[in-house]
Scaffold this motif. Sequence first.
Motif, PDB file in Angstrom:
ATOM      1  N   LEU A  86     104.568   0.532   4.797  1.00  0.00           N
ATOM      2  CA  LEU A  86     104.280   0.211   3.403  1.00  0.00           C
ATOM      3  C   LEU A  86     105.547  -0.022   2.604  1.00  0.00           C
ATOM      4  N   ASP A  87     105.498  -0.950   1.680  1.00  0.00           N
ATOM      5  CA  ASP A  87     106.610  -1.222   0.762  1.00  0.00           C
ATOM      6  C   ASP A  87     106.340  -0.452  -0.530  1.00  0.00           C
ATOM      7  N   ILE A  88     106.719   0.813  -0.535  1.00  0.00           N
ATOM      8  CA  ILE A  88     106.445   1.690  -1.680  1.00  0.00           C
ATOM      9  C   ILE A  88     107.225   1.232  -2.907  1.00  0.00           C
ATOM     10  N   PHE A  89     108.448   0.741  -2.703  1.00  0.00           N
ATOM     11  CA  PHE A  89     109.254   0.289  -3.835  1.00  0.00           C
ATOM     12  C   PHE A  89     108.563  -0.854  -4.568  1.00  0.00           C
ATOM     13  N   HIS A  90     107.974  -1.774  -3.813  1.00  0.00           N
ATOM     14  CA  HIS A  90     107.294  -2.895  -4.452  1.00  0.00           C
ATOM     15  C   HIS A  90     106.085  -2.412  -5.243  1.00  0.00           C
ATOM     16  N   LEU A  91     105.373  -1.434  -4.728  1.00  0.00           N
ATOM     17  CA  LEU A  91     104.245  -0.858  -5.458  1.00  0.00           C
ATOM     18  C   LEU A  91     104.699  -0.244  -6.774  1.00  0.00           C
ATOM     19  N   LEU A  92     105.722   0.612  -6.711  1.00  0.00           N
ATOM     20  CA  LEU A  92     106.203   1.278  -7.922  1.00  0.00           C
ATOM     21  C   LEU A  92     106.805   0.279  -8.913  1.00  0.00           C
ATOM     22  N   GLN A  93     107.383  -0.794  -8.387  1.00  0.00           N
ATOM     23  CA  GLN A  93     108.027  -1.797  -9.240  1.00  0.00           C
ATOM     24  C   GLN A  93     107.012  -2.633 -10.004  1.00  0.00           C
ATOM     25  N   THR A  94     105.930  -3.016  -9.356  1.00  0.00           N
ATOM     26  CA  THR A  94     105.016  -3.999  -9.942  1.00  0.00           C
ATOM     27  C   THR A  94     103.731  -3.408 -10.512  1.00  0.00           C
ATOM     28  N   PHE A  95     103.349  -2.222 -10.073  1.00  0.00           N
ATOM     29  CA  PHE A  95     102.033  -1.724 -10.453  1.00  0.00           C
ATOM     30  C   PHE A  95     101.910  -1.340 -11.932  1.00  0.00           C
ATOM     31  N   PRO A  96     102.960  -0.833 -12.612  1.00  0.00           N
ATOM     32  CA  PRO A  96     102.780  -0.485 -14.028  1.00  0.00           C
ATOM     33  C   PRO A  96     102.238  -1.632 -14.871  1.00  0.00           C
ATOM     34  N   ALA A  97     102.740  -2.846 -14.673  1.00  0.00           N
ATOM     35  CA  ALA A  97     102.247  -3.988 -15.449  1.00  0.00           C
ATOM     36  C   ALA A  97     100.776  -4.241 -15.150  1.00  0.00           C
ATOM     37  N   THR A  98     100.395  -4.125 -13.881  1.00  0.00           N
ATOM     38  CA  THR A  98      98.993  -4.306 -13.498  1.00  0.00           C
ATOM     39  C   THR A  98      98.116  -3.239 -14.134  1.00  0.00           C
ATOM     40  N   TYR A  99      98.553  -2.004 -14.088  1.00  0.00           N
ATOM     41  CA  TYR A  99      97.754  -0.897 -14.603  1.00  0.00           C
ATOM     42  C   TYR A  99      97.567  -1.002 -16.116  1.00  0.00           C
ATOM     43  N   PHE A 100      98.654  -1.218 -16.849  1.00  0.00           N
ATOM     44  CA  PHE A 100      98.561  -1.226 -18.312  1.00  0.00           C
ATOM     45  C   PHE A 100      97.807  -2.449 -18.830  1.00  0.00           C
ATOM     46  N   ALA A 101      97.716  -3.502 -18.027  1.00  0.00           N
ATOM     47  CA  ALA A 101      96.932  -4.662 -18.433  1.00  0.00           C
ATOM     48  C   ALA A 101      95.440  -4.348 -18.460  1.00  0.00           C
ATOM     49  N   ALA A 102      95.013  -3.398 -17.624  1.00  0.00           N
ATOM     50  CA  ALA A 102      93.591  -3.000 -17.581  1.00  0.00           C
ATOM     51  C   ALA A 102      93.498  -1.565 -17.081  1.00  0.00           C
ATOM     52  N   PRO A 103      93.843  -0.603 -17.915  1.00  0.00           N
ATOM     53  CA  PRO A 103      93.924   0.795 -17.460  1.00  0.00           C
ATOM     54  C   PRO A 103      92.603   1.392 -16.997  1.00  0.00           C
ATOM     55  N   SER A 164     105.298   1.609 -26.904  1.00  0.00           N
ATOM     56  CA  SER A 164     106.695   1.805 -26.492  1.00  0.00           C
ATOM     57  C   SER A 164     106.763   2.505 -25.146  1.00  0.00           C
ATOM     58  N   MET A 165     105.857   3.447 -24.925  1.00  0.00           N
ATOM     59  CA  MET A 165     105.813   4.139 -23.636  1.00  0.00           C
ATOM     60  C   MET A 165     105.528   3.149 -22.510  1.00  0.00           C
ATOM     61  N   GLN A 166     104.531   2.292 -22.716  1.00  0.00           N
ATOM     62  CA  GLN A 166     104.166   1.330 -21.680  1.00  0.00           C
ATOM     63  C   GLN A 166     105.314   0.362 -21.392  1.00  0.00           C
ATOM     64  N   ALA A 167     105.959  -0.121 -22.447  1.00  0.00           N
ATOM     65  CA  ALA A 167     107.082  -1.047 -22.253  1.00  0.00           C
ATOM     66  C   ALA A 167     108.223  -0.372 -21.508  1.00  0.00           C
ATOM     67  N   SER A 168     108.501   0.888 -21.841  1.00  0.00           N
ATOM     68  CA  SER A 168     109.574   1.622 -21.183  1.00  0.00           C
ATOM     69  C   SER A 168     109.267   1.846 -19.714  1.00  0.00           C
ATOM     70  N   ILE A 169     108.051   2.268 -19.407  1.00  0.00           N
ATOM     71  CA  ILE A 169     107.681   2.533 -18.016  1.00  0.00           C
ATOM     72  C   ILE A 169     107.742   1.252 -17.199  1.00  0.00           C
ATOM     73  N   LYS A 170     107.238   0.145 -17.742  1.00  0.00           N
ATOM     74  CA  LYS A 170     107.273  -1.124 -17.000  1.00  0.00           C
ATOM     75  C   LYS A 170     108.712  -1.564 -16.731  1.00  0.00           C
ATOM     76  N   ALA A 171     109.568  -1.477 -17.747  1.00  0.00           N
ATOM     77  CA  ALA A 171     110.951  -1.940 -17.580  1.00  0.00           C
ATOM     78  C   ALA A 171     111.720  -1.055 -16.604  1.00  0.00           C
ATOM     79  N   ARG A 172     111.563   0.257 -16.752  1.00  0.00           N
ATOM     80  CA  ARG A 172     112.284   1.166 -15.864  1.00  0.00           C
ATOM     81  C   ARG A 172     111.809   1.035 -14.418  1.00  0.00           C
ATOM     82  N   ALA A 173     110.516   0.974 -14.221  1.00  0.00           N
ATOM     83  CA  ALA A 173     109.992   0.863 -12.860  1.00  0.00           C
ATOM     84  C   ALA A 173     110.444  -0.434 -12.209  1.00  0.00           C
TER      85      ALA A 173
END
Length: 408
Positions: A86-103, A164-173
Motif C-alpha cells: 500500500l502507498d500510505i503516503f499517497h493516502l495521507l497526502q490526498t485523502f483530506p481534500a476528498t474527505y472535506f469535500a463530502a465529510p 481554517s482547520m480544513q485548509a491547514s490539514i489539507k496543505a500540511r498533509a
Amino acid sequence: MPQARRVLLNATPLDLLSEMDKAYQKHLQVRLLAAAGLKVEVAERLQAQHAELARRFAEVIVQMAQLRNPGVVNAGRTPVAAVSVLDIFHLLQTFPATYFAAPDAAHTAEIHAALRPIFKGNRFHIARKQVMVAALAEQFAAVYRELMDTCALLASELYGGKLSMQASIKARAAFENEPISFLYRANIYKEFEQAVAAYKNTGNDALFREIIDRRAAVSLRNVDALLTQGTARRMNDGGFELQRRTIDGINYAVRAWNDEMQTRCLHVSLAVERASNGYVTSLPGAPRLSGRQIKSLRYRFMIDGAASGEVGARLIRDEQDQLIIDFADITVFPPIGRLTGAFYLNELDAADAMSWATSWGAYPFAMPDKRELARLTGGAVRARVDRRPLRPARNSAARLRADRRAKG
C-alpha cells in the motif's frame, strides 16, 4: 540498593523496556497524527486527551505499513513499488481534500484507490492481502471520520475556525507526504555520475552544491520545522520577518502582520555594495549591475514548479541601513510551498526580457496562521502602522503579453 532503603525512598521496580516502549508509542502516535495533516500542537493535545483514538489511528496505519509483497528492500530500487503493498503516503497526502469535500459520504472506495495497492505472490497470497486491504480501508474510514470530528471540536481554539482547520490539514498533509523519490539511490546515482564526469572536464564543483541544495530543499517535509527555520526579526512597522534565509546569495523571508487581514507575503532581496562602475551583488560570482539595470531588473518566480508571477526591483537601504536590491512583495502563494525563480533584465527595446541569473536553490516556506504567529513571536504582535501598501507581484503571462502589445 538495599530493600530497607528502597522502602524508605519509595523506590519501586522500573521496567525500563516497557517505559521506553510506552514513550515510543506516544511519540509514534503524535508523528502519525501530524502526518495526517494535524499541527503538532493539535496532535499532542489529541494524544493526551483522546489517547484511545490516537492509538487506534496509529494502529491502522501501522497495520497498513506491515503488509509486504515478496522481495528484499534494496536501497537501489524504489521501496514502495518493489515491496510495499500500500502507498500510505499517497493516502495521507490526498485523502483530506476528498474527505472535506463530502465529510458525510462513504469513502471506502476512494480510500482503496488512494492506497494504490500492488499485490504480488501466488493467488492465495494475493486473495488474503485483498481481504486485509478491504478491511483496513473500512477501519481507516471510520477512525479518520472520528479523528476529524474530534479536531473540529478544537477548531475555534487552535485553528481559528473549521474552514481554517480544513485548509491547514489539507496543505500540511499534501506537503508532508510528498514522495521523497529524489533521495532514492537509484534516482540520484546517475545524476552524481554525470556531475563527476562534468567536474573532471571543467573543474566546476558548483555542480555538486547545486545537486545537494536542490535535493535537500525538495526533501523537506516537516511544516513545524519550516515555521522555525532561519532567523526572525521585528520590522519597524510592527510586522515580522520570519524564516529568513540566504540561499545562493539571495535573501528570502516570510513577512507577517497581525492586522485585520492577517497580511502575509514572501520577500526577496539581494545585498549589494557600491563600486566605481556600479553595484556588486551578493549572487555567486559577484555580478555587477548599473543603476539603470537595477531599475529594469525583474524576478520571475515559480512556486512548486509552476510559473506564478513577476516582481520589479528598486535600490534602497533596509532597516539596518544596508544597501539592497529590494523586490516587490510576492502576495500570491499557497500556505506551504517552494519558491524558485530567475532574474531578468527587462530591456525596454527588446521583445523579450533577457535572462540574467537563475536561482537554483529552492526556498521552502510555510505561512503561519494567527496562533502560530503569536507563538513564534512570543505573544501578541501589534498591527502594522504607517507601512507602505504591499507592492504585489504581477501575473507573468497576462502582464508580459500586455507589455509586448504596448511595445508594438
